[in-house]
Design a protein around this motif. Structure first.
Motif, PDB file in Angstrom:
ATOM      1  N   TRP A   1      48.239   1.173-122.732  1.00 55.75           N
ATOM      2  CA  TRP A   1      49.632   0.938-122.374  1.00 55.75           C
ATOM      3  C   TRP A   1      50.083   1.980-121.353  1.00 55.75           C
ATOM      4  CZ3 TRP A   1      52.799   5.085-123.222  1.00 55.75           C
ATOM      5  CH2 TRP A   1      52.439   5.982-124.237  1.00 55.75           C
ATOM      6  N   LEU A   2      51.104   1.621-120.598  1.00 48.85           N
ATOM      7  CA  LEU A   2      51.771   2.513-119.665  1.00 48.85           C
ATOM      8  C   LEU A   2      53.267   2.413-119.895  1.00 48.85           C
ATOM      9  CD1 LEU A   2      49.872   1.770-116.312  1.00 48.85           C
ATOM     10  CD2 LEU A   2      49.617   3.798-117.770  1.00 48.85           C
ATOM     11  N   ARG A   3      53.963   3.462-119.505  1.00 50.04           N
ATOM     12  CA  ARG A   3      55.423   3.454-119.639  1.00 50.04           C
ATOM     13  C   ARG A   3      56.041   4.111-118.409  1.00 50.04           C
ATOM     14  NH1 ARG A   3      59.476   6.980-122.028  1.00 50.04           N
ATOM     15  NH2 ARG A   3      61.235   5.779-122.878  1.00 50.04           N
TER      16      ARG A   3
ATOM     17  N   ALA B   1      52.100  -3.193-122.036  1.00 51.78           N
ATOM     18  CA  ALA B   1      51.072  -3.215-123.076  1.00 51.78           C
ATOM     19  C   ALA B   1      49.951  -4.137-122.617  1.00 51.78           C
ATOM     20  CB  ALA B   1      51.654  -3.689-124.401  1.00 51.78           C
ATOM     21  N   PHE B   2      48.772  -3.584-122.388  1.00 49.42           N
ATOM     22  CA  PHE B   2      47.660  -4.376-121.876  1.00 49.42           C
ATOM     23  C   PHE B   2      46.863  -4.962-123.034  1.00 49.42           C
ATOM     24  CE2 PHE B   2      48.833  -1.381-118.592  1.00 49.42           C
ATOM     25  CZ  PHE B   2      48.984  -2.240-117.503  1.00 49.42           C
ATOM     26  N   LEU B   3      46.701  -6.256-122.982  1.00 45.83           N
ATOM     27  CA  LEU B   3      46.022  -6.992-124.049  1.00 45.83           C
ATOM     28  C   LEU B   3      44.574  -7.273-123.693  1.00 45.83           C
ATOM     29  CD1 LEU B   3      48.974  -9.460-124.715  1.00 45.83           C
ATOM     30  CD2 LEU B   3      48.561  -7.231-125.776  1.00 45.83           C
ATOM     31  N   THR B   4      44.185  -6.930-122.473  1.00 40.56           N
ATOM     32  CA  THR B   4      42.790  -6.961-122.042  1.00 40.56           C
ATOM     33  C   THR B   4      42.476  -5.614-121.394  1.00 40.56           C
ATOM     34  OG1 THR B   4      43.501  -8.007-119.963  1.00 40.56           O
ATOM     35  CG2 THR B   4      42.610  -9.455-121.688  1.00 40.56           C
ATOM     36  N   ARG B   5      41.195  -5.256-121.386  1.00 39.30           N
ATOM     37  CA  ARG B   5      40.801  -3.939-120.902  1.00 39.30           C
ATOM     38  C   ARG B   5      40.337  -4.038-119.449  1.00 39.30           C
ATOM     39  NH1 ARG B   5      37.398   0.305-124.409  1.00 39.30           N
ATOM     40  NH2 ARG B   5      38.294  -1.054-125.996  1.00 39.30           N
ATOM     41  N   GLN B   6      41.015  -3.321-118.555  1.00 36.36           N
ATOM     42  CA  GLN B   6      40.646  -3.275-117.155  1.00 36.36           C
ATOM     43  C   GLN B   6      41.323  -2.065-116.499  1.00 36.36           C
ATOM     44  OE1 GLN B   6      42.682  -6.402-118.048  1.00 36.36           O
ATOM     45  NE2 GLN B   6      44.207  -4.756-118.091  1.00 36.36           N
TER      46      GLN B   6
ATOM     47  N   ALA C   1      51.711  -7.426-121.540  1.00 34.86           N
ATOM     48  CA  ALA C   1      53.095  -7.691-121.933  1.00 34.86           C
ATOM     49  C   ALA C   1      54.010  -6.730-121.206  1.00 34.86           C
ATOM     50  CB  ALA C   1      53.268  -7.559-123.436  1.00 34.86           C
ATOM     51  N   LEU C   2      55.084  -7.266-120.667  1.00 31.79           N
ATOM     52  CA  LEU C   2      56.172  -6.461-120.110  1.00 31.79           C
ATOM     53  C   LEU C   2      57.160  -6.192-121.233  1.00 31.79           C
ATOM     54  CD1 LEU C   2      56.791  -8.615-116.900  1.00 31.79           C
ATOM     55  CD2 LEU C   2      55.455  -6.501-117.028  1.00 31.79           C
ATOM     56  N   VAL C   3      57.456  -4.922-121.480  1.00 33.22           N
ATOM     57  CA  VAL C   3      58.271  -4.560-122.635  1.00 33.22           C
ATOM     58  C   VAL C   3      59.494  -3.777-122.156  1.00 33.22           C
ATOM     59  CG1 VAL C   3      58.259  -3.547-124.939  1.00 33.22           C
ATOM     60  CG2 VAL C   3      56.111  -4.373-123.931  1.00 33.22           C
ATOM     61  N   PRO C   4      60.627  -4.434-121.992  1.00 36.25           N
ATOM     62  CA  PRO C   4      61.830  -3.735-121.524  1.00 36.25           C
ATOM     63  C   PRO C   4      62.312  -2.707-122.545  1.00 36.25           C
ATOM     64  CG  PRO C   4      62.048  -6.127-121.334  1.00 36.25           C
ATOM     65  CD  PRO C   4      60.847  -5.867-122.163  1.00 36.25           C
ATOM     66  N   ASN C   5      62.816  -1.584-122.037  1.00 31.97           N
ATOM     67  CA  ASN C   5      63.415  -0.540-122.879  1.00 31.97           C
ATOM     68  C   ASN C   5      62.447  -0.024-123.943  1.00 31.97           C
ATOM     69  OD1 ASN C   5      65.942  -0.943-121.491  1.00 31.97           O
ATOM     70  ND2 ASN C   5      66.249  -2.756-122.755  1.00 31.97           N
ATOM     71  N   ALA C   6      61.181   0.055-123.604  1.00 30.85           N
ATOM     72  CA  ALA C   6      60.150   0.404-124.588  1.00 30.85           C
ATOM     73  C   ALA C   6      60.091   1.904-124.824  1.00 30.85           C
ATOM     74  CB  ALA C   6      58.791  -0.087-124.102  1.00 30.85           C
TER      75      ALA C   6
ATOM     76  N   LEU D   1      55.087   0.904-127.935  1.00 31.38           N
ATOM     77  CA  LEU D   1      53.938   0.458-127.163  1.00 31.38           C
ATOM     78  C   LEU D   1      52.635   0.672-127.934  1.00 31.38           C
ATOM     79  CD1 LEU D   1      55.101   1.742-123.678  1.00 31.38           C
ATOM     80  CD2 LEU D   1      54.789  -0.651-124.353  1.00 31.38           C
ATOM     81  N   ARG D   2      52.554   1.756-128.691  1.00 34.32           N
ATOM     82  CA  ARG D   2      51.364   1.971-129.517  1.00 34.32           C
ATOM     83  C   ARG D   2      51.226   0.872-130.561  1.00 34.32           C
ATOM     84  NH1 ARG D   2      53.362   7.463-129.346  1.00 34.32           N
ATOM     85  NH2 ARG D   2      52.056   8.678-127.892  1.00 34.32           N
ATOM     86  N   GLY D   3      52.356   0.302-130.976  1.00 34.50           N
ATOM     87  CA  GLY D   3      52.338  -0.723-132.012  1.00 34.50           C
ATOM     88  C   GLY D   3      51.662  -2.016-131.597  1.00 34.50           C
ATOM     89  N   TYR D   4      51.462  -2.226-130.296  1.00 37.28           N
ATOM     90  CA  TYR D   4      50.821  -3.464-129.861  1.00 37.28           C
ATOM     91  C   TYR D   4      49.343  -3.520-130.231  1.00 37.28           C
ATOM     92  CZ  TYR D   4      54.868  -5.256-127.407  1.00 37.28           C
ATOM     93  OH  TYR D   4      56.108  -5.767-127.122  1.00 37.28           O
ATOM     94  N   ALA D   5      48.755  -2.367-130.543  1.00 38.22           N
ATOM     95  CA  ALA D   5      47.328  -2.355-130.907  1.00 38.22           C
ATOM     96  C   ALA D   5      47.066  -3.197-132.141  1.00 38.22           C
ATOM     97  CB  ALA D   5      46.873  -0.917-131.122  1.00 38.22           C
ATOM     98  N   ASP D   6      47.962  -3.125-133.112  1.00 44.13           N
ATOM     99  CA  ASP D   6      47.787  -3.901-134.342  1.00 44.13           C
ATOM    100  C   ASP D   6      49.023  -4.732-134.640  1.00 44.13           C
ATOM    101  OD1 ASP D   6      45.185  -2.748-135.058  1.00 44.13           O
ATOM    102  OD2 ASP D   6      46.338  -0.895-135.347  1.00 44.13           O
ATOM    103  N   GLY D   7      49.680  -5.197-133.594  1.00 47.31           N
ATOM    104  CA  GLY D   7      50.924  -5.921-133.765  1.00 47.31           C
ATOM    105  C   GLY D   7      50.731  -7.401-134.020  1.00 47.31           C
TER     106      GLY D   7
END
Length: 837
Positions: free
Chosen positions: A639-641, A654-659, A707-712, A717-723
């Motif tokens: 993820w990036l913020r 939040a990146f759902l694929t690795r690149q 995923a684009l996550v407004p106001n994150a 963002l860490r929660g997307y790993a097991d969300g």
């Protein structure tokens, strides 16, 4: 169904049938010509009561100041000039300005209580100026009509007609032939019309342009007591109120409002925010002009305009800012999205006087909900007073016309808007029906990818001028617009390609390339794409959108040998994309990505701009949990913020694929003239953030998801790993996600045949959402190609029975589940829904 709802569904054929009785009205009832003129003068100059109000004082002062400046310029004019420094004879814009300046002087002489009110000398100078311009630069048809057709058929006639109305009494007494002389000349300049009148079959006499021309002709009819002219103009203008039926076009016209709230101008350009607002302004002004002068055929029309506002404009306005996705070439202008909405607010305030109480109250609440408008830009002092009264009325609470959570698929113009408290997401698509972009007249010089999935993520509390508007297009690379997948190459603007000319000139070619030819429109100004798939579906406040990115019409025609050898066309990148519009994020899937022709491609996850002094921080984590390091080209972030502490805003990715993701923040200085030739040569410096993913020419990395996550926050963002969010499928055939927390499964099937996506079996092409809440299952289906007779999906699992459905939706049990079918013939991408248990 209310009268307003009925009228909003009337196709063009229905309103054209109404037009004939309107033309005949003059023979029986006639019109109150004096009332039309008086209404017009009051609208433009105010009334004694209105002009006494303090809120109007600034507007009146501006009118006076402008008039005095114009009179001074007349005093200083040299030989061959009417106004000092305004050269005439070759530049149509200067000629239009000359008429505008005369109008501005005439206006000041009709302001009740103004210092120039009734000033006979000033009025005679205007009359002399009209006579002088007609004799030297306007009356000779053989020498006129150079430059832009709009100047001669709309721009000049608007200023002239209003001036004639303002000075009607003076001219009647002292120059009785001048009005008739001008009307004859203006009729002759209607060269895209027929016999000096509107031609509803002309591609120039449509939508906002038609409203402008007919508004002028209504006033002209009143000035000359010509009921036939007046009646025909009203009847012609009434056609713009018709809902466009793409399957039964009248006069071949696709311009206008559609059932889903879309607005098209120039045959294929999404244009609510520019031509759409111009049309809104003009028809509301016509209602004001005709108030009390006639009632023939007008009673239900304000209700239609009300629906334009609720369904067409309101979703596109975020905290008083008009979204970029519906402004065509106007995105390159230095005027802002706030100014765009100010024009709309004036019309909305005025419309409240013409609606039933319930609808009027809803609009008044909306006027109070929007940020305070700059009333200096209002046309009418009366409108300023009305607006001020609404804002000051304690009995009217502020309320948005949009619910807090709203998802709108403007599929007739290939746009999607998704709104949540604190943010809004706007998406621009394109297809064989809707243009990829609009360039014209040196405006929007680098538009190439604006319809290729470009997105705009608006955050609450922002001054949007600092993050979007002309400075966004000035400083962000046209190849790195947020959301775009572009080939790695350098392109040249139209003036750069063709020796400084603002269009491609080749009149001897069979396609007759001139500045306003149909071929220029099709291949230079606003080319459509080649793909049929562009659309989506909505289910309550949730949505899915999809796009198969393709080459534009110019590249396709060039490959077919239809275009001249020196005509330059560019090949696009290829991609299949989906956007899933949820409560806390927008999920983006891309597959089959290629730069084509041996080129790499780049997908821009996001681009943001900030003031150079703003403290911007970019943080992130890799897939191993280690801190992400900016500048590490091979790093694959989980993820990036992006956070701007000065503005208190943040967006997460939040990146759902690795690149690998290249995330940069760098200062950019560029002139606003880079995007529009007539912009001031003003350098703009911004810190530009870009997060981008490269797709090598060798074919690696054809797919990705994020995923684009407004106001994150970082924790979120860490929660997307097991969300609860899961990518179910991501190929060129089908893309789907599941959100367990929402009980939502959504998919796009891009190709024909059956496609599996979780518990769904889709017969593509189709867009589908399924939401399960306890025993209830809600399903939404749409045909994003607009070509299918029906869309079918099998929902595996327990058998369900149909409880409620839109017309044309059926359900039946099949082995292993339930088959749901929607009749989509002539639905034009509209969503159809069903509820099952």
């Amino acid at each position: 169904m209310s009268r307003r709802q009925v009228l909003s569904l009337i196709p063009a054929a229905g309103l054209l049938a109404v037009a004939a009785p309107l033309r005949a009205a003059a023979a029986s009832a006639g019109y109150d010509h004096a009332r039309v003129i008086a209404n017009t003068v009051a609208m433009l100059a105010g009334t004694p009561e209105v002009n006494a109000r303090p809120e109007v004082a600034a507007k009146l002062a501006a009118i006076l100041t402008t008039a005095r400046q114009r009179l001074t310029a007349m005093d200083r004019a040299g030989a061959g000039e009417l106004f000092a420094g305004l050269a005439l004879g070759a530049d149509d814009v200067n000629l239009r300005l000359a008429f505008q300046y005369l109008y501005e002087i005439a206006l000041a002489t009709r302001v009740p209580g103004g210092q120039l009110d009734g000033d006979a000398a000033a009025q005679r100078r205007v009359a002399d100026g009209l006579q002088w311009l007609h004799e030297r630069y306007y009356g000779d048809q053989a020498k006129g009509y150079y430059g832009n057709w709009h100047t001669w058929e709309i721009g000049i006639p608007t200023h002239v007609t209003r001036t004639l109305a303002l000075l009607a009494g003076r001219l009647r007494e002292e120059r009785p032939a001048l009005t008739a002389t001008y009307l004859a000349t203006m009729d002759a300049y209607l060269r895209n019309g027929r016999n000096g009148d509107v031609d509803l079959d002309s591609r120039f006499h449509t939508g906002a342009n038609l409203a402008d021309i007919t508004a002028n002709r209504i006033l002209q009819g009143a000035l000359t007591a010509d009921d036939a002219r007046l009646a025909k103009a009203i009847a012609d203008q009434s056609t713009v109120f018709a809902t466009v039926d793409p399957y039964a076009l009248q006069h071949g016209v696709t311009d206008g409002y559609y059932r889903d709230g879309s607005f098209i101008q120039h045959a294929s350009v999404a244009y609510t925010g520019s031509y759409g607002r111009a049309l809104l302004t003009r028809v509301v002004q016509t209602l004001k002009t005709l108030d009390g002068a006639t009632t023939d055929g007008l009673a239900g029309l304000p209700g239609v305009v009300y629906q334009w506002i609720t369904d067409g404009f309101a979703p596109l306005i975020f905290e008083g800012w008009m979204m970029e996705i519906v402004k065509g070439r106007a995105v390159s202008r230095t005027t802002t999205g706030y100014a765009d909405v100010g024009v709309i607010v004036e019309a909305v305030a005025d419309l409240t006087d013409h609606l039933p109480a319930e609808d009027a109250t809803a609009l008044k609440k909306y006027v109070k909900h929007l940020p305070a408008a700059d009333t200096a830009a209002f046309v009418s002092p009366v409108s300023i007073a009305r607006y001020a009264a609404i804002r000051a009325d304690a009995a009217v609470p502020a309320a948005d016309l949009n619910p807090p959570a709203r998802c709108v698929a403007f599929n007739a113009m290939d746009r999607t808007v998704h709104r949540r408290p604190g943010w809004a997401f706007a998406l621009a698509r394109s297809s064989e029906r809707v243009s990829k972009y609009e360039y014209m007249s040196g405006e929007n010089l680098m538009p190439w990818f604006q319809g290729d999935g470009a997105h705009y993520l608006y955050l609450a509390g922002e001054d949007q001028r600092e993050v979007f508007g002309v400075d966004y297009y000035t400083t962000v690379s046209p190849y790195r617009l947020a959301g775009v997948t572009a080939p790695v190459e350098e392109r040249r603007t139209v003036p750069e390609l063709y020796g400084g000319r603002l269009w491609y000139e080749n009149p001897s070619h069979p396609l007759n390339f001139t500045s306003s030819s149909e071929s220029q429109n099709a291949y230079v100004y606003f080319p459509v794409a080649g793909n049929a798939f562009s659309g989506g579906a909505t289910l309550g406040p949730y949505g899915v959108a999809g796009l198969v990115q393709s080459d534009d019409a110019a590249w396709t025609a060039k490959q077919a040998g239809l275009l001249p050898d020196d005509f330059v066309a560019y090949r696009d990148a290829r991609a299949t994309k989906s956007w899933f519009l949820l409560d806390d994020e927008v999920v983006v899937l891309a597959a089959d990505v290629s730069g084509q022709g041996g080129r790499a491609a780049v997908t821009t996850v996001d681009s943001r701009i900030a003031a150079p002094a703003d403290p911007v921080a970019i943080t992130g984590e890799t897939w191993t949990g280690a801190p992400w390091q900016q500048g590490a080209a091979t790093a694959a972030p989980r993820w990036l913020r992006y956070a701007n502490a000065a503005r208190g805003t943040a967006i997460g990715y939040a990146f759902l694929t690795r690149q690998p993701v290249a995330a940069t923040l760098e200062p950019v200085t560029r002139s606003r003239r880079a995007v529009r030739t007539s912009n001031p040569d003003t350098p703009v410096t911004k810190h530009v953030f870009t997060a981008a993913i490269t797709h090598p020419a060798t074919g690696e990395l054809p797919a990705l998801a994020y995923a684009l996550v407004p106001n994150a926050t970082e924790a979120r963002l860490r929660g997307y790993a097991d969300g609860p969010l899961k990518v179910v499928a991501n190929t060129r055939h089908v893309q789907a996600i599941e959100h367990r927390g929402l009980g939502l499964l959504a998919a796009n099937a891009f190709t024909g045949g059956p496609h599996h996506a979780g518990r769904l079996l889709l017969d593509g092409p189709a867009s589908v959402l399924v939401r399960t809440s306890g025993p209830e299952v809600r399903v939404a289906l749409a045909d994003p190609t607009t070509k299918r007779d029906r869309v079918t999906v099998v929902l595996h699992g327990r058998s369900l029975r149909l409880e409620q459905a839109d017309e044309g939706v059926t359900a039946r049990r099949v082995p292993g589940g339930t088959l749901i079918q929607a009749t989509t013939r002539h639905a034009y991408g509209r969503t159809l829904t069903a509820t099952l248990r």
